[in-house]
Design a protein around this motif. Structure first.
Motif, PDB file in Angstrom:
ATOM      1  N   HIS A  81      -3.157  19.936   7.480  1.00 18.68           N
ATOM      2  CA  HIS A  81      -2.413  19.729   6.425  1.00 18.68           C
ATOM      3  C   HIS A  81      -1.012  19.370   6.693  1.00 18.68           C
ATOM      4  CE1 HIS A  81      -2.132  19.755   2.010  1.00 18.68           C
ATOM      5  NE2 HIS A  81      -1.199  20.742   2.000  1.00 18.68           N
ATOM      6  N   PRO A  82      -0.830  18.362   7.318  1.00 15.33           N
ATOM      7  CA  PRO A  82       0.548  17.900   8.153  1.00 15.33           C
ATOM      8  C   PRO A  82       1.676  17.751   6.978  1.00 15.33           C
ATOM      9  CG  PRO A  82      -0.940  15.841   7.779  1.00 15.33           C
ATOM     10  CD  PRO A  82      -1.605  17.140   7.559  1.00 15.33           C
ATOM     11  N   SER A  83       2.923  18.271   7.396  1.00 16.16           N
ATOM     12  CA  SER A  83       4.023  17.920   6.315  1.00 16.16           C
ATOM     13  C   SER A  83       4.260  16.509   5.979  1.00 16.16           C
ATOM     14  CB  SER A  83       5.151  18.396   7.026  1.00 16.16           C
ATOM     15  OG  SER A  83       6.622  18.006   6.642  1.00 16.16           O
ATOM     16  N   ILE A  84       4.909  16.301   4.902  1.00  9.68           N
ATOM     17  CA  ILE A  84       5.013  14.827   4.198  1.00  9.68           C
ATOM     18  C   ILE A  84       6.138  14.133   5.182  1.00  9.68           C
ATOM     19  CG2 ILE A  84       6.873  15.569   2.655  1.00  9.68           C
ATOM     20  CD1 ILE A  84       4.059  13.077   2.180  1.00  9.68           C
ATOM     21  N   GLY A  85       6.874  15.233   5.998  1.00 18.28           N
ATOM     22  CA  GLY A  85       7.892  14.500   6.900  1.00 18.28           C
ATOM     23  C   GLY A  85       7.397  13.482   7.963  1.00 18.28           C
ATOM     24  N   TRP A  86       5.758  13.636   8.291  1.00 24.39           N
ATOM     25  CA  TRP A  86       5.414  12.659   8.939  1.00 24.39           C
ATOM     26  C   TRP A  86       5.370  11.169   8.653  1.00 24.39           C
ATOM     27  CZ3 TRP A  86       5.095  13.490  14.197  1.00 24.39           C
ATOM     28  CH2 TRP A  86       4.786  14.888  14.584  1.00 24.39           C
ATOM     29  N   GLN A  87       5.532  11.084   7.512  1.00 26.16           N
ATOM     30  CA  GLN A  87       5.169   9.841   6.774  1.00 26.16           C
ATOM     31  C   GLN A  87       6.807   9.165   6.661  1.00 26.16           C
ATOM     32  OE1 GLN A  87       3.953   9.216   2.553  1.00 26.16           O
ATOM     33  NE2 GLN A  87       1.807   9.065   3.287  1.00 26.16           N
ATOM     34  N   LEU A  88       7.964   9.872   7.074  1.00 21.89           N
ATOM     35  CA  LEU A  88       8.997   9.221   7.089  1.00 21.89           C
ATOM     36  C   LEU A  88       9.326   8.144   8.002  1.00 21.89           C
ATOM     37  CD1 LEU A  88      11.806   9.112   5.419  1.00 21.89           C
ATOM     38  CD2 LEU A  88      12.650  11.092   6.987  1.00 21.89           C
ATOM     39  N   PRO A  89       8.945   8.589   9.454  1.00 22.58           N
ATOM     40  CA  PRO A  89       8.925   7.501  10.336  1.00 22.58           C
ATOM     41  C   PRO A  89       8.247   6.193  10.123  1.00 22.58           C
ATOM     42  CG  PRO A  89       8.552   9.698  11.505  1.00 22.58           C
ATOM     43  CD  PRO A  89       8.378   9.810   9.666  1.00 22.58           C
ATOM     44  N   ALA A  90       7.073   6.515   9.378  1.00 17.14           N
ATOM     45  CA  ALA A  90       6.408   5.181   8.940  1.00 17.14           C
ATOM     46  C   ALA A  90       6.997   4.477   7.869  1.00 17.14           C
ATOM     47  CB  ALA A  90       5.044   5.675   8.335  1.00 17.14           C
ATOM     48  N   TYR A  91       7.573   5.202   7.045  1.00 13.39           N
ATOM     49  CA  TYR A  91       8.401   4.337   5.938  1.00 13.39           C
ATOM     50  C   TYR A  91       9.667   3.777   6.737  1.00 13.39           C
ATOM     51  CZ  TYR A  91       6.320   6.078   1.795  1.00 13.39           C
ATOM     52  OH  TYR A  91       5.518   5.725   0.500  1.00 13.39           O
ATOM     53  N   LEU A  92      10.299   4.285   7.775  1.00 17.50           N
ATOM     54  CA  LEU A  92      11.393   3.813   8.400  1.00 17.50           C
ATOM     55  C   LEU A  92      10.913   2.301   9.191  1.00 17.50           C
ATOM     56  CD1 LEU A  92      14.200   3.901   9.487  1.00 17.50           C
ATOM     57  CD2 LEU A  92      13.346   5.190  11.475  1.00 17.50           C
ATOM     58  N   LEU A  93       9.600   2.520   9.812  1.00 22.02           N
ATOM     59  CA  LEU A  93       9.322   1.316  10.344  1.00 22.02           C
ATOM     60  C   LEU A  93       8.885   0.124   9.324  1.00 22.02           C
ATOM     61  CD1 LEU A  93       6.950   2.992  12.980  1.00 22.02           C
ATOM     62  CD2 LEU A  93       8.898   1.739  13.676  1.00 22.02           C
ATOM     63  N   LEU A  94       8.188   0.738   8.491  1.00 27.34           N
ATOM     64  CA  LEU A  94       7.750  -0.293   7.144  1.00 27.34           C
ATOM     65  C   LEU A  94       9.055  -0.859   6.789  1.00 27.34           C
ATOM     66  CD1 LEU A  94       5.048  -1.584   5.998  1.00 27.34           C
ATOM     67  CD2 LEU A  94       5.486   0.245   4.034  1.00 27.34           C
ATOM     68  N   ASN A 143      11.328   4.333   0.689  1.00 23.85           N
ATOM     69  CA  ASN A 143      11.485   2.798   0.984  1.00 23.85           C
ATOM     70  C   ASN A 143      12.614   2.125   0.370  1.00 23.85           C
ATOM     71  OD1 ASN A 143      10.548  -0.092  -0.469  1.00 23.85           O
ATOM     72  ND2 ASN A 143      10.461   0.084   1.798  1.00 23.85           N
ATOM     73  N   PRO A 144      13.078   2.262  -0.764  1.00 25.84           N
ATOM     74  CA  PRO A 144      14.164   1.660  -1.383  1.00 25.84           C
ATOM     75  C   PRO A 144      15.392   2.354  -0.945  1.00 25.84           C
ATOM     76  CG  PRO A 144      12.991   3.057  -3.161  1.00 25.84           C
ATOM     77  CD  PRO A 144      12.209   2.795  -2.204  1.00 25.84           C
ATOM     78  N   LEU A 145      15.514   3.676  -0.564  1.00 22.94           N
ATOM     79  CA  LEU A 145      16.647   4.452  -0.123  1.00 22.94           C
ATOM     80  C   LEU A 145      16.916   3.913   1.180  1.00 22.94           C
ATOM     81  CD1 LEU A 145      18.788   6.589  -0.350  1.00 22.94           C
ATOM     82  CD2 LEU A 145      17.101   8.164   0.470  1.00 22.94           C
ATOM     83  N   LEU A 146      15.774   3.780   2.092  1.00 23.24           N
ATOM     84  CA  LEU A 146      16.122   3.128   3.246  1.00 23.24           C
ATOM     85  C   LEU A 146      16.543   1.908   3.429  1.00 23.24           C
ATOM     86  CD1 LEU A 146      12.938   4.752   5.261  1.00 23.24           C
ATOM     87  CD2 LEU A 146      15.232   5.340   5.815  1.00 23.24           C
ATOM     88  N   GLN A 179       0.868  -1.244  -0.095  1.00 22.73           N
ATOM     89  CA  GLN A 179       0.142   0.081   0.054  1.00 22.73           C
ATOM     90  C   GLN A 179       0.758   1.495   0.033  1.00 22.73           C
ATOM     91  OE1 GLN A 179      -3.554   0.306   2.400  1.00 22.73           O
ATOM     92  NE2 GLN A 179      -3.532  -1.874   2.753  1.00 22.73           N
ATOM     93  N   ASN A 180       2.307   1.084   0.136  1.00 23.25           N
ATOM     94  CA  ASN A 180       3.059   2.224  -0.001  1.00 23.25           C
ATOM     95  C   ASN A 180       3.053   2.760  -1.485  1.00 23.25           C
ATOM     96  OD1 ASN A 180       5.688   1.664  -1.514  1.00 23.25           O
ATOM     97  ND2 ASN A 180       5.286  -0.070  -0.170  1.00 23.25           N
ATOM     98  N   GLY A 181       2.397   2.000  -2.496  1.00 20.94           N
ATOM     99  CA  GLY A 181       2.546   2.414  -3.759  1.00 20.94           C
ATOM    100  C   GLY A 181       0.736   2.687  -3.832  1.00 20.94           C
ATOM    101  N   SER A 182      -0.075   2.684  -3.106  1.00 18.02           N
ATOM    102  CA  SER A 182      -1.335   3.113  -3.256  1.00 18.02           C
ATOM    103  C   SER A 182      -2.192   4.037  -2.387  1.00 18.02           C
ATOM    104  CB  SER A 182      -2.293   1.866  -3.673  1.00 18.02           C
ATOM    105  OG  SER A 182      -2.261   0.999  -2.306  1.00 18.02           O
ATOM    106  N   SER A 183      -2.530   3.532  -1.093  1.00 17.59           N
ATOM    107  CA  SER A 183      -3.076   4.173  -0.160  1.00 17.59           C
ATOM    108  C   SER A 183      -2.130   5.615   0.329  1.00 17.59           C
ATOM    109  CB  SER A 183      -3.896   3.539   0.814  1.00 17.59           C
ATOM    110  OG  SER A 183      -2.809   2.730   1.671  1.00 17.59           O
ATOM    111  N   TRP A 184      -0.914   4.976   0.482  1.00 19.15           N
ATOM    112  CA  TRP A 184       0.044   5.912   0.956  1.00 19.15           C
ATOM    113  C   TRP A 184       0.349   7.244   0.014  1.00 19.15           C
ATOM    114  CZ3 TRP A 184       4.454   3.963   4.858  1.00 19.15           C
ATOM    115  CH2 TRP A 184       3.895   3.148   5.729  1.00 19.15           C
ATOM    116  N   VAL A 185       0.281   6.857  -1.216  1.00 24.95           N
ATOM    117  CA  VAL A 185       0.503   7.808  -2.276  1.00 24.95           C
ATOM    118  C   VAL A 185      -0.719   8.942  -2.488  1.00 24.95           C
ATOM    119  CG1 VAL A 185       0.549   8.305  -4.648  1.00 24.95           C
ATOM    120  CG2 VAL A 185       1.845   6.468  -3.633  1.00 24.95           C
ATOM    121  N   LEU A 186      -1.868   8.078  -2.140  1.00 22.96           N
ATOM    122  CA  LEU A 186      -2.990   8.902  -2.048  1.00 22.96           C
ATOM    123  C   LEU A 186      -3.372   9.864  -0.784  1.00 22.96           C
ATOM    124  CD1 LEU A 186      -5.506   6.240  -3.544  1.00 22.96           C
ATOM    125  CD2 LEU A 186      -4.707   8.396  -4.461  1.00 22.96           C
ATOM    126  N   GLN A 187      -2.492   9.264   0.217  1.00 23.99           N
ATOM    127  CA  GLN A 187      -2.623  10.239   1.406  1.00 23.99           C
ATOM    128  C   GLN A 187      -1.558  11.254   1.203  1.00 23.99           C
ATOM    129  OE1 GLN A 187      -0.300   9.099   5.197  1.00 23.99           O
ATOM    130  NE2 GLN A 187      -2.302   8.824   5.983  1.00 23.99           N
TER     131      GLN A 187
END
Length: 461
Positions: free
Chosen positions: A353-366, A296-299, A266-274
């Motif tokens: 309208h939160p910053s996209i930076g908030w998704q980074l910890p989620a990507y780190l966990l995923l 994701n691939p960078l991490l 879903q990082n390629g679908s619902s996370w993109v829509l978010q």
């Protein structure tokens, strides 16, 4: 006709052409000579796949045309459902590739044949931006990408014997790093190509990279170990008591892994829509929603060496960190990533309208979960597969990816209302998947206690 001499087959497919391929590993403690060609092929192939996949949802919701050349985009839920259906089919076709590789053509010839089909799929997408072009292109890519997937990783493992098996874990981690390096570059470049030059160029460049991948793999043909197709021997082993027990044991594990993929992709679908609903301005540059996936691939590239060199040895002092324990930890980390994404969505639902930076910890966990689940499952699947069933078992693992994406696709089709709205809107969507993942992780811990590991590697000449 094939004549075997000291582990080398002389194939006489044409009266004027003879090619010599080694059919078993030689005693060695070094890295096999064919590994660079396999990894180079994987780098270009994964660029082509993830570059194409990165823009699918955006293409379907913003660029899709009808037969008259007029804009005819899909609704968000419909595009999400079709995205996961495509990924699901891509991970069901490995069964066909495995049957061809283990039972008829061998892994090398199967990879070459289906790579050509794969290239054609990319160029169909580049030449036709209607639903027809989308359907034909995705069908060919699903057949090609899925068909070669179990064969490439099994072919990688085939290059090793007991003498150099100590390299196997490290090479599989390098292999996975290569996948993500290609994906990282593609996820940054291809969305920019779509916005700047349109769909034909954005889909055409991955097609060129897939052609390069095919040529790289073909160039290594004399360096590879070519394990011959087992023919009826493959059928006999698959249907033997040992073969059926192996497939049964692994199927139980893979059913739990399927839920991980239902969330991860879903990082390629619902996370993109978010991401479309967030402030994407970073250091004065506005990122495209589909470019955020490149985190994701960078991490992966950054985290994989850290995990293998520091985290795993540290954890191993307190816990036997075998294959199944690594996977279990990864499943629980996946829960945390979706809890965080659900929290972000709650802020969006409240009007922020939160910053996209908030998704980074989620990507780190995923991504941490991916290292512990996906890389581990690749090596685990290869070592647990009987010698004539390597591709089949790899395809069974790919089936878990397919099943997870099929589940996500079905959920999105089910929750879509006739007017395009959703029955499970906002943060509730992410909380639903987080709860399912928690139940799955607990069930996996209980189930894995009863699994008995048995390792199979190819025999030396």
């Amino acid at each position: 006709m094939a004549i075997c001499r000291n582990g080398i087959n002389i194939y006489e497919a044409h009266p004027f052409v003879k090619t010599q391929y080694r059919t078993a590993p030689v005693p060695s403690t070094k890295i096999p000579a064919g590994i660079p060609f396999i990894i180079g092929n994987e780098l270009a192939e994964r660029f082509s796949y993830y570059g194409m996949r990165a823009i699918l949802v955006v293409f379907m919701t913003q660029y899709l045309m009808d037969a008259d050349g007029k804009l005819a985009p899909m609704a968000s839920n419909e595009a999400t459902a079709y995205f996961h259906l495509f990924v699901s089919i891509t991970y069901f076709t490995p069964f066909l590739g495995a049957l061809l590789a283990d039972g008829l053509l061998g892994k090398y010839r199967t990879i070459i044949l289906l790579s050509v089909v794969y290239c054609l799929g990319h160029f169909c997408l580049a030449l036709d931006d209607t639903r027809t072009g989308l359907l034909v292109g995705q069908a060919l890519i699903a057949l090609g990408a899925g068909g070669i997937k179990p064969c490439v990783s099994a072919h990688l493992g085939d290059q090793f014997s007991t003498g150099n098996q100590h390299w196997l874990s490290r090479i599989f981690s390098w292999f996975y790093l290569t996948i993500n390096l290609g994906a990282f570059v593609a996820m940054l470049l291809v969305p920019w190509l779509l916005k700047t030059y349109g769909a034909p160029v954005a889909f055409g460049v991955p097609g060129v990279l897939m052609l390069l991948a095919t040529m790289t793999f073909w160039s290594g043909r004399y360096r590879f170990v070519h394990i011959p197709a087992a023919g009826m021997g493959f059928v006999r082993e698959a249907l033997s008591g040992e073969g059926l027990r192996c497939l049964g044991r692994l199927s139980g594990i893979y059913l739990f892994i399927a839920m991980f993929w239902a969330l991860f992709d879903q990082n390629g679908s619902s996370w993109v829509l978010q991401a479309q609903q967030m402030d994407r301005l970073v250091f004065g540059i506005e990122l495209l929603p589909s470019q955020i996936q490149a985190a994701n691939p960078l991490l992966i590239v950054l985290l994989t060496p850290l995990f293998y060199r520091f985290l795993y040895p540290a954890l191993d002092r307190y816990l036997h960190l075998g294959y199944l324990n690594k996977i279990a930890i990864g499943l629980f980390i996946t829960v945390l990533s979706f809890v965080l994404v659900a929290g972000i969505q709650m802020r969006i639902d409240a009007g922020s309208h939160p910053s996209i930076g908030w998704q980074l910890p989620a990507y780190l966990l995923l991504t941490s979960a991916e290292v512990m689940v996906s890389i581990t499952c690749l090596e685990f699947s290869y070592t647990q597969a009987p010698r004539t069933m390597k591709s089949l078992v790899m395809s069974l693992y790919m089936g878990a990816v397919a099943l997870g994406n099929l589940f996500t696709s079905a959920v999105n089709f089910f929750i879509e209302n006739p007017d395009g709205s959703s029955r499970l809107a906002g943060a509730g969507y992410f909380w639903f998947f987080a709860a399912l993942m928690l139940i799955t992780a607990v069930g996996f811990v209980w189930h894995s206690r009863h699994y008995q590991e048995q390792t199979y590697l190819q025999e030396e000449v």
